[in-house]
Design an enzyme around this catalytic site. Structure first.
Site, PDB file in Angstrom:
ATOM      1  CG  HIS A  41       3.058   9.882  -9.390  1.00  0.00           C
ATOM      2  ND1 HIS A  41       3.596   8.687  -8.981  1.00  0.00           N
ATOM      3  CD2 HIS A  41       2.078  10.164  -8.503  1.00  0.00           C
ATOM      4  CE1 HIS A  41       2.972   8.265  -7.904  1.00  0.00           C
ATOM      5  NE2 HIS A  41       2.046   9.146  -7.595  1.00  0.00           N
ATOM      6  CG  ASP A  42       1.777  13.700  -5.884  1.00  0.00           C
ATOM      7  OD1 ASP A  42       1.987  12.479  -6.064  1.00  0.00           O
ATOM      8  OD2 ASP A  42       0.778  14.118  -5.263  1.00  0.00           O
TER       9      ASP A  42
ATOM     10  CG  ASN B 140       1.257   3.272  -2.705  1.00  0.00           C
ATOM     11  OD1 ASN B 140       2.383   3.511  -3.108  1.00  0.00           O
ATOM     12  ND2 ASN B 140       0.185   3.715  -3.307  1.00  0.00           N
TER      13      ASN B 140
ATOM     14  CB  ALA C 220      -5.447  13.497  -2.145  1.00  0.00           C
TER      15      ALA C 220
END
Length: 482
Positions: free
Chosen positions: A236-237, A296, A15
């Site tokens: 997806h990292d 998260n 990001a």
């Protein structure tokens, strides 16, 4: 280079920045070097916050040129965001940033059609306002969505531009809130009830699947001899990072650190219970039929935003000063969506401390210590809750990603969890990307073999817990006090 050693380009898009890394893999060998790093700067337009995806693609091409001859290319990146293509395959505008405000109030609209508990039971995804499902609901009726004939998640969009072939990689698709974690396929019932056209998505791909060859124009621009295959990795990292956790056995938790902290367990089946939903745990898919059962947490975004506001001071000096600040004076809930948007982060942290009756930090070092204490506490809560909800025992916590370099954060996490912490590798996403490419070509075996190779070849640091657990329990109780 020995003929038995192969070179793989890992395109790793985060990001805040992207990079192209080159991994060399062979018998007992796993080496990683940076070929090119480039910024990822979103742009605030009159219509909202957007990604500059063309600049990212330029960085990828420059990185492939810097990488030199490679045997395969793999692409991983952040989740949930997407590009829309028209009938000719042309991009319909810059992709919307997940921190854009367009999804405010959208969840309630979705839940009026598919109640939150049903949505969780069908997809296993935690509530997050930026999930792709909410973004598509917010975009309903827009000219771009009306013209769109294809939707590609960001790593898949880059792969499409490189190869001309479209696919939707499964681990990243599982973050859309449109995948059933039990069947590992689309949740047609949810999509149908919400009016989401799943035909917009390209066919699903799994890690290890071929994703095409670099187009002749790409080979020319990157100065590469062809053919060069593109291999589907865990795009997806976080899925790539979890694949690179150097664990022995299964009794481990992971903390994938960076802009976000993703904290959880690797399981063989989802835990689709009301208690898991109430605890805001998500189910994202991983390699070999695994499920990433995680929470998260806002992560080092809190510190990144403070550093930006303070004019980017010297980070090592700031961390050294923070280590001298008395610990646990003030903590905030690092999972609070109040910290999601950019801007004024020190003021928002101060307001959270003030509202909970705690001392307000008064210097950058005190703010930094508050952030790191809060992250360590959040890591502890997530590890504890994940183990309780799943019945999965945990003997060690692995911290991978950029935060593995932050010794203070790693030490505090060990103290908060009351468990040993093994820190490293810092470049976990790129290493997981490389290893999946190598596995597709038969150079390494299953996840256990991949992890054993990581443990033998990558620098790791172990932190033993110390200090008084009662102080962490008291700090946690402060967060629960209205």
């Amino acid at each position: 280079m020995s003929p038995a050693v192969q070179a793989y380009a890992a395109v790793d898009l985060g990001a805040s920045g992207g990079r192209v890394m080159v991994g060399r893999v062979g018998p007992g060998t796993l080496e990683l070097a940076e070929a090119h790093r480039f910024p990822n700067r979103p742009v605030r337009l009159p219509e909202g916050l957007r990604w500059d995806v063309l600049s990212l693609y330029r960085g990828v091409l420059d990185g492939l040129r810097a990488a030199g001859r490679v045997d395969s290319v793999g692409i991983d990146g952040w989740a949930v965001d997407y590009g829309l293509l028209d009938a000719d395959g042309a991009l319909l505008g810059n992709p919307v940033h997940y921190r854009d405000t367009r999804t405010e109030g959208i969840a309630e609209r979705v839940w009026s059609t598919v109640p939150a508990e049903e949505l969780y039971g069908a997809t296993g995804l935690q509530y997050a306002p930026f999930n792709t499902l909410y973004q598509l609901t917010a975009a309903r009726g827009s000219p771009q969505l009306a013209q769109a004939r294809r939707l590609l998640l960001i790593p898949d969009l880059i792969a499409y531009w490189l190869t001309g072939e479209a696919g939707t990689e499964l681990t990243n698709a599982s973050t859309t809130q449109l995948i059933d974690p039990r069947t590992r396929d689309w949740s047609h019932g949810v999509a149908g009830r919400l009016g989401i056209d799943l035909s917009l998505f390209a066919p699903l791909r799994r890690p290890g699947d071929p994703a095409g060859l670099l187009r002749p124009q790409v080979l020319e621009e990157a100065g590469l001899p062809g053919p060069v295959p593109v291999t589907t990795v865990a795009s997806h990292d976080t899925a790539s990072a979890v694949a690179a956790v150097p664990a022995a056995g299964e009794r481990f938790a992971y903390v994938c650190t960076g802009t976000w902290s993703l904290v959880g367990l690797e399981l063989t089946a989802p835990v689709l219970t009301g208690a898991s939903r109430a605890a805001n745990f998500t189910h994202e898919l991983g390699l070999d039929g695994t499920v990433r059962f995680l929470r998260n947490i806002m992560g080092l975004w809190l510190l990144q935003e403070c550093l930006r506001e303070w004019g980017d001071p010297d980070l090592p000096a700031l961390l050294a000063a923070a280590a001298e600040v008395p610990g646990l004076r003030s903590v905030v809930d690092a999972g609070d969506t109040a910290f999601l948007a950019p801007g004024r982060m020190p003021a928002r942290i101060a307001a959270a401390c003030r509202s909970s009756g705690q001392p307000v930090p008064s210097s950058p070092a005190e703010f930094t210590r508050c952030i790191l204490d809060s992250l360590a506490l959040a890591h502890h809560r997530a590890v504890r809750d994940a183990g309780r909800l799943s019945g999965h025992p945990v003997d060690v916590v692995h911290i991978v990603g950029g935060g593995a370099r932050n010794a203070l954060l790693c030490r505090l996490t060990a103290d908060a969890c009351g468990l040993p912490v093994v820190a490293g590798p810092a470049e976990a996403a790129a290493l997981g990307n490389v290893l999946v490419q190598a596995r597709a070509q038969g150079l390494v075996g299953d996840r256990a073999e991949m992890r054993a190779l990581l443990a033998r070849t990558q620098p790791l640091t172990r932190y033993e817990p110390r200090g008084d657990p009662a102080r962490w329990r008291e700090a946690e109780a402060r967060l629960a006090t209205p």
